[in-house]
Scaffold this active site. Sequence first.
Site, PDB file in Angstrom:
ATOM      1  CE1 TYR A  78      -3.459  -2.706   0.686  1.00  0.00           C
ATOM      2  CE2 TYR A  78      -4.629  -0.659   1.077  1.00  0.00           C
ATOM      3  CZ  TYR A  78      -4.653  -2.003   0.813  1.00  0.00           C
ATOM      4  OH  TYR A  78      -5.855  -2.647   0.685  1.00  0.00           O
ATOM      5  CE  LYS A 132       1.726 -18.158  -2.421  1.00  0.00           C
ATOM      6  NZ  LYS A 132       0.800 -19.317  -2.496  1.00  0.00           N
ATOM      7  CG  ASP A 139      -8.012  -4.857   1.620  1.00  0.00           C
ATOM      8  OD1 ASP A 139      -8.937  -4.340   2.268  1.00  0.00           O
ATOM      9  OD2 ASP A 139      -7.969  -4.876   0.371  1.00  0.00           O
ATOM     10  CG  ASP A 143     -13.670  -7.077   2.420  1.00  0.00           C
ATOM     11  OD1 ASP A 143     -13.439  -6.347   3.406  1.00  0.00           O
ATOM     12  OD2 ASP A 143     -14.101  -6.635   1.339  1.00  0.00           O
TER      13      ASP A 143
HETATM   14  C1  IPM Z   1     -10.373  -1.348   3.964  1.00  0.00           C
HETATM   15  C2  IPM Z   1     -10.626  -0.766   2.582  1.00  0.00           C
HETATM   16  C3  IPM Z   1      -9.488   0.171   2.253  1.00  0.00           C
HETATM   17  C4  IPM Z   1      -8.206  -0.641   2.224  1.00  0.00           C
HETATM   18  C5  IPM Z   1      -9.680   0.950   0.937  1.00  0.00           C
HETATM   19  C6  IPM Z   1     -10.974   1.738   0.929  1.00  0.00           C
HETATM   20  C7  IPM Z   1      -8.521   1.852   0.638  1.00  0.00           C
HETATM   21  O1  IPM Z   1     -10.794  -1.772   1.648  1.00  0.00           O
HETATM   22  O2  IPM Z   1     -10.293  -0.577   4.933  1.00  0.00           O
HETATM   23  O3  IPM Z   1     -10.271  -2.575   4.061  1.00  0.00           O
HETATM   24  O4  IPM Z   1      -7.893  -1.278   1.219  1.00  0.00           O
HETATM   25  O5  IPM Z   1      -7.514  -0.651   3.246  1.00  0.00           O
HETATM   26 MG    MG Z   2     -10.825  -3.720   2.489  1.00  0.00          MG
END
Ligand code: IPM
Ligand code: MG
Length: 352
Positions: free
Chosen positions: A141, A191, A248, A252
């Site tokens: 990032y 990984k 990330d 999710d």
């Molecule tokens: C999260 C989101 C963010 C990230 C985006 C919106 C930049 O997906 O907080 O998980 O990738 O960190």
């Molecule tokens: Mg995210």
Amino acid sequence: MNLNIALLPGDGIGPEVTAQGVAILEAVCRKFSHSLEVKSGLIGGVAIRSTGDPLPADTVTLIKSAAAVLLGACGHPEFDSHPPEKRPEKGLLRLRQELRVFANLRPAFCYPALESLSPLRAEVVRGTDLVTVRELTGGMYYGTPRGIQERDGEVTAINTMVYTKKEIERIARVAFGLARGRKNHVMSVDKSNVLENSQLWRKTVTELAAREFPDVRLEHMLVDTCAMQLVQNPRRFDVLVTENLFGDILSDETAVLTGSIGMLPSASLGEHTGLYEPVHGSAPDIAGKGIANPLGTILSVAMMLRHSFGLEKEAKAVEDAVGKTVESGKLTRDLNGTATTEEVGNAVIHAL
Ligand code: IPM
Ligand code: MG
């Protein structure tokens, strides 16, 4: 105690859900005799529209004077074709960097009343209670060099994954410390069969565990296996620690396991001001309709009370009130309910 908070509602459903977060904070302050000071600022698309910058200087000044930041969401399709620097998400990435919040905690907890909403069978998801500890200010990032350029006549995109041993140690310490207050198990995800970054990660985590946390059980798992194990046997996880991009993606996945991403809170911690936000995005499709689930934000407020203010009793009271609300069935559409955002917020306040 005086709770000095910066409020950044942001885009889409952000303002609706953070309004309920503030209402809960007010209720907590009434019940436990604290005082609340909330100052609002701009971030994301709304900030670009009025100042041209997703994280204006005024907002940076504001967050630096607060003890904790409550954020709604950043992002709007209107900016999809903008370069990365001029996108709402950049405001969030810079905010994390400004606050130096390197540890992102994303708990996923399966409420018995919501088992049937999980995409997994109830008997698989039942009892899931895990937390992802995602490294938040390093890795791809933020790594340089980055960009899109012409190389030997070919248009070429470059991103760089960088981690120092120190960065790995400090995030691992957060994970081990957290595990001690839970089921005492850390799953470190990498990984290492492919990436040098992950080789350093695994070695560093292993050495740190032996040196400082010999009482915590440590296991390692490759990230692809982890993605699979999370849906096959989510109960085997307690604390999952991993680098920024893997975290990330995996968080999710954990978010939806338990029924709705709308339920998931997060805390981003560094040395000073903490940042608290629901895991869901700005959901422009339902913005302004009053039907967004405020529980992810309300649970983020509970994390704020715990981690930024050390108010464990208050944090627990908010979490219990959310538990009662979930059982009562007063829920938004994402959880098969019919209640509005405000009705859910009121139900939590009533339970509190
Ligand atoms: C999260 C989101 C963010 C990230 C985006 C919106 C930049 O997906 O907080 O998980 O990738 O960190
Ligand atoms: Mg995210």
